[in-house]
Design a protein around this motif. Structure first.
Motif, short mmCIF file in Angstrom:
data_model
loop_
_atom_site.label_atom_id
_atom_site.label_comp_id
_atom_site.label_asym_id
_atom_site.label_seq_id
_atom_site.Cartn_x
_atom_site.Cartn_y
_atom_site.Cartn_z
N GLU A 210 2.05 9.23 -34.06
CA GLU A 210 1.67 8.03 -34.81
C GLU A 210 2.88 7.37 -35.48
OE1 GLU A 210 -1.34 9.31 -37.49
OE2 GLU A 210 -2.81 9.70 -35.90
N ALA A 211 4.08 7.79 -35.11
CA ALA A 211 5.30 7.18 -35.63
C ALA A 211 6.42 7.42 -34.63
CB ALA A 211 5.66 7.74 -37.00
N GLU A 212 7.61 6.91 -34.94
CA GLU A 212 8.74 7.03 -34.03
C GLU A 212 9.05 8.49 -33.71
OE1 GLU A 212 8.66 5.34 -36.86
OE2 GLU A 212 9.87 3.51 -36.80
N LEU A 213 9.49 8.75 -32.48
CA LEU A 213 9.93 10.09 -32.10
C LEU A 213 11.38 10.29 -32.54
CD1 LEU A 213 7.32 10.01 -30.44
CD2 LEU A 213 8.55 11.21 -28.61
N SER A 214 11.73 11.52 -32.85
CA SER A 214 13.10 11.87 -33.20
C SER A 214 13.78 12.69 -32.12
CB SER A 214 13.15 12.62 -34.53
OG SER A 214 12.32 13.77 -34.49
#
Length: 220
Positions: free
Chosen positions: A65-69
């Motif tokens: 649900e957010a940017e991947l690292s």
């Protein structure tokens, strides 16, 4: 930012192919052992597995649900682990990428993820100042928590045998931990800026750390 992944010939430096289906910055790219698949992770909240022979994406991995690292293979390349700023890391089976097999959680953004050499353990590093080790076999259970850094943990990596975990932190140190007990066995101090990357050498008897103080240090 460039939303593409590019593959180059290792001898000529010539670009072989451009993969351009991500809609935001691509932050990691890794081949599988055979070099037939390419795994990319992006700030568009997805990871993608690309078929190097067909030069097209095999499947897009959705679920964060957010940017991947980061996104990494295990050694056998049958599992994928993804870490995300949504405070989770997820494990995916290459045979069934439509749904995550397991989810690891932190109290803050998960900034890195790494398998040990046998693929039986998964390490996660977080902005909550901790690293965690998880048992990938069976029911996916938390093995231990590495607590001691005073700022975000940006990088985690196992020693080649897997008994040690190395972490890099914005607190200007790297630490070596017993990966089974969570005990810190040594703190590597000496950088004047955030330590954002670290790695063991192949034999496991040397460590390199990279810092925002514009230096790298080698430790034995």
């Amino acid at each position: 930012m460039d939303n593409t992944a590019r593959v180059f010939h290792s001898e000529t430096g010539q670009e072989v192919h451009l993969f351009a289906d991500h809609s935001a910055e691509v932050i990691s790219a890794r081949f599988n052992k055979e070099g037939t698949l390419l795994l990319t992770a992006s700030f568009d909240e997805t990871a993608t597995v690309w078929d190097m022979r067909a030069k097209e994406h095999a499947i897009v991995i959705r679920g964060h649900e957010a940017e991947l690292s980061n996104a990494v293979w295990n050694f056998q390349c049958n599992l994928i682990a993804t870490s995300s700023l949504d405070r989770t890391a997820k494990i995916w089976d290459l045979r069934r990428l439509d749904d995550a097999q397991a989810t690891a959680t932190h109290k803050d953004e998960v900034l890195d993820v790494a398998f040990n050499c046998t693929g039986t353990r998964l390490a996660t590093g977080s902005a909550d100042c901790t690293a965690k080790v998880w048992d990938v076999t069976g029911n996916f259970e938390l093995v231990t928590i590495m607590a001691g850094h005073t700022d975000e943990v940006s990088k985690v990596t196992f020693s080649p045998p897997g008994g040690l975990l190395l972490t890099a932190s914005a607190d200007k140190t790297a630490r070596i931990w017993n990966s089974g007990t969570g005990t810190c066995t040594q703190t590597l101090s000496g950088h004047d800026g955030e330590v954002f990357s670290c790695s063991f050498n192949y034999s496991g008897d040397a460590i390199i750390t990279a810092s925002k103080d514009n230096t790298c240090k080698i430790w034995r």
